[in-house]
Write a protein that holds these residues in place. Structure first.
Motif, PDB file in Angstrom:
ATOM      1  N   UNK A 110      19.303 -17.557  17.687  1.00  0.00           N
ATOM      2  CA  UNK A 110      20.216 -18.510  17.047  1.00  0.00           C
ATOM      3  C   UNK A 110      19.905 -18.713  15.576  1.00  0.00           C
ATOM      4  N   UNK A 111      18.637 -18.663  15.215  1.00  0.00           N
ATOM      5  CA  UNK A 111      18.233 -18.974  13.838  1.00  0.00           C
ATOM      6  C   UNK A 111      17.951 -17.745  12.989  1.00  0.00           C
ATOM      7  N   UNK A 130      17.965 -26.001  16.441  1.00  0.00           N
ATOM      8  CA  UNK A 130      18.166 -25.284  17.693  1.00  0.00           C
ATOM      9  C   UNK A 130      17.474 -26.066  18.805  1.00  0.00           C
ATOM     10  N   UNK A 131      18.163 -26.249  19.915  1.00  0.00           N
ATOM     11  CA  UNK A 131      17.631 -27.001  21.049  1.00  0.00           C
ATOM     12  C   UNK A 131      17.851 -26.174  22.316  1.00  0.00           C
ATOM     13  N   UNK A 171      12.648 -24.190   9.615  1.00  0.00           N
ATOM     14  CA  UNK A 171      13.645 -24.672  10.565  1.00  0.00           C
ATOM     15  C   UNK A 171      12.897 -25.238  11.758  1.00  0.00           C
ATOM     16  N   UNK A 172      13.381 -26.358  12.279  1.00  0.00           N
ATOM     17  CA  UNK A 172      12.753 -26.987  13.433  1.00  0.00           C
ATOM     18  C   UNK A 172      13.625 -26.834  14.671  1.00  0.00           C
ATOM     19  N   UNK A 173      12.982 -26.718  15.811  1.00  0.00           N
ATOM     20  CA  UNK A 173      13.722 -26.625  17.061  1.00  0.00           C
ATOM     21  C   UNK A 173      12.954 -27.243  18.205  1.00  0.00           C
ATOM     22  N   UNK A 177      13.689 -19.362  26.373  1.00  0.00           N
ATOM     23  CA  UNK A 177      13.958 -20.434  25.409  1.00  0.00           C
ATOM     24  C   UNK A 177      13.592 -20.020  23.988  1.00  0.00           C
ATOM     25  N   UNK A 178      12.427 -19.426  23.841  1.00  0.00           N
ATOM     26  CA  UNK A 178      11.979 -19.021  22.505  1.00  0.00           C
ATOM     27  C   UNK A 178      12.833 -17.878  21.972  1.00  0.00           C
ATOM     28  N   UNK A 179      13.123 -16.913  22.811  1.00  0.00           N
ATOM     29  CA  UNK A 179      13.945 -15.780  22.373  1.00  0.00           C
ATOM     30  C   UNK A 179      15.338 -16.238  21.959  1.00  0.00           C
TER      31      UNK A 179
END
Length: 226
Positions: free
Chosen positions: A155-156, A133-134, A106-108, A148-150
């Motif tokens: 979310x994913x 995820x953005x 998955x990319x974010x 942001x990372x958490x």
């Protein structure tokens, strides 16, 4: 699943002229002198308000809201005029497409940009549908806070051991380490490789075609598509 998070400015896109132009507008709006180029670019990665606060210093903290709004107004006007199409760095599109093609990835995005800026970047470069995820400065705390990372992992459903943050600044590396994920630096952005290492980068790559091997080394996957 693996989660690969990208910073934007200095990592995916070369936006230094756009950023410098906006900063200059912000400083001019309150009658302050623009910092020299290297110092101005040193704050790339922080949220806009935090960046202006750092550059202006505590003696001019009262000016930060006006500086921020001047920057944003200028950026909105230039985009509406079809300007500021910051180029992708060489190999960025190919790297994104390779990773997006993997069934186990998955990319974010995790960036100090506003969401509007990310949406502009995605639209300009035809990257719709790549990022699941953005995380931006609109809703998350500024780097190097791990928010942001958490949030992206929440979310994913990604685990820290299977998550990597890719960025060009020490703020990105500090954020990654604070979140307990892999920190992968890139040398072509706004902070020097030695600064990335000092901030906790597990590795630093010099070109996008080295990304697959670096991810394989950190995450333990095979380079072939899954």
């Amino acid at each position: 699943m693996y989660l690969v998070l990208f910073d934007c400015d200095g990592t995916l896109v070369d936006s230094q002229e756009t950023i410098l132009r906006g900063l200059e507008v912000g400083f001019a709006a309150v009658g302050l002198a623009m910092p020299e180029r290297a110092r101005a670019l040193s704050i790339v990665g922080l949220s806009l308000e935090t960046a202006f606060a750092v550059l202006a210093g505590p003696d001019h903290a009262r000016h930060v809201p006006a500086m921020t709004e001047a920057y944003r107004a200028s950026t909105r006007a230039r985009r509406a005029a079809g300007l500021d199409h910051d180029p992708l760095y060489p190999g960025a599109r190919e790297a994104i497409d390779r990773l997006a093609a993997r069934a186990d990835v998955l990319l974010g995005v995790a960036t100090g940009k506003a969401r509007r800026g990310v949406e502009h970047m995605v639209a300009v470069h035809g990257l719709e549908g790549r990022f699941v995820t953005v995380q931006t400065a609109d809703t998350c705390r500024s780097k190097p806070d791990p928010d942001m990372v958490l949030t992206a992992m929440a979310e994913t459903g990604a685990e820290p051991a299977r998550t990597v943050m890719i960025g060009d600044t020490g703020f990105d590396m500090e954020m990654a380490r604070a979140a307990g994920v892999h920190a992968l630096g890139v040398s072509w952005g706004y902070h020097a490789p030695e600064a990335l290492a000092a901030a906790g980068a597990h590795a630093v790559i010099d070109r996008f075609d080295a990304l697959d091997e670096a991810l394989a080394a950190r995450l333990g996957w095979t380079r072939e598509f899954a």
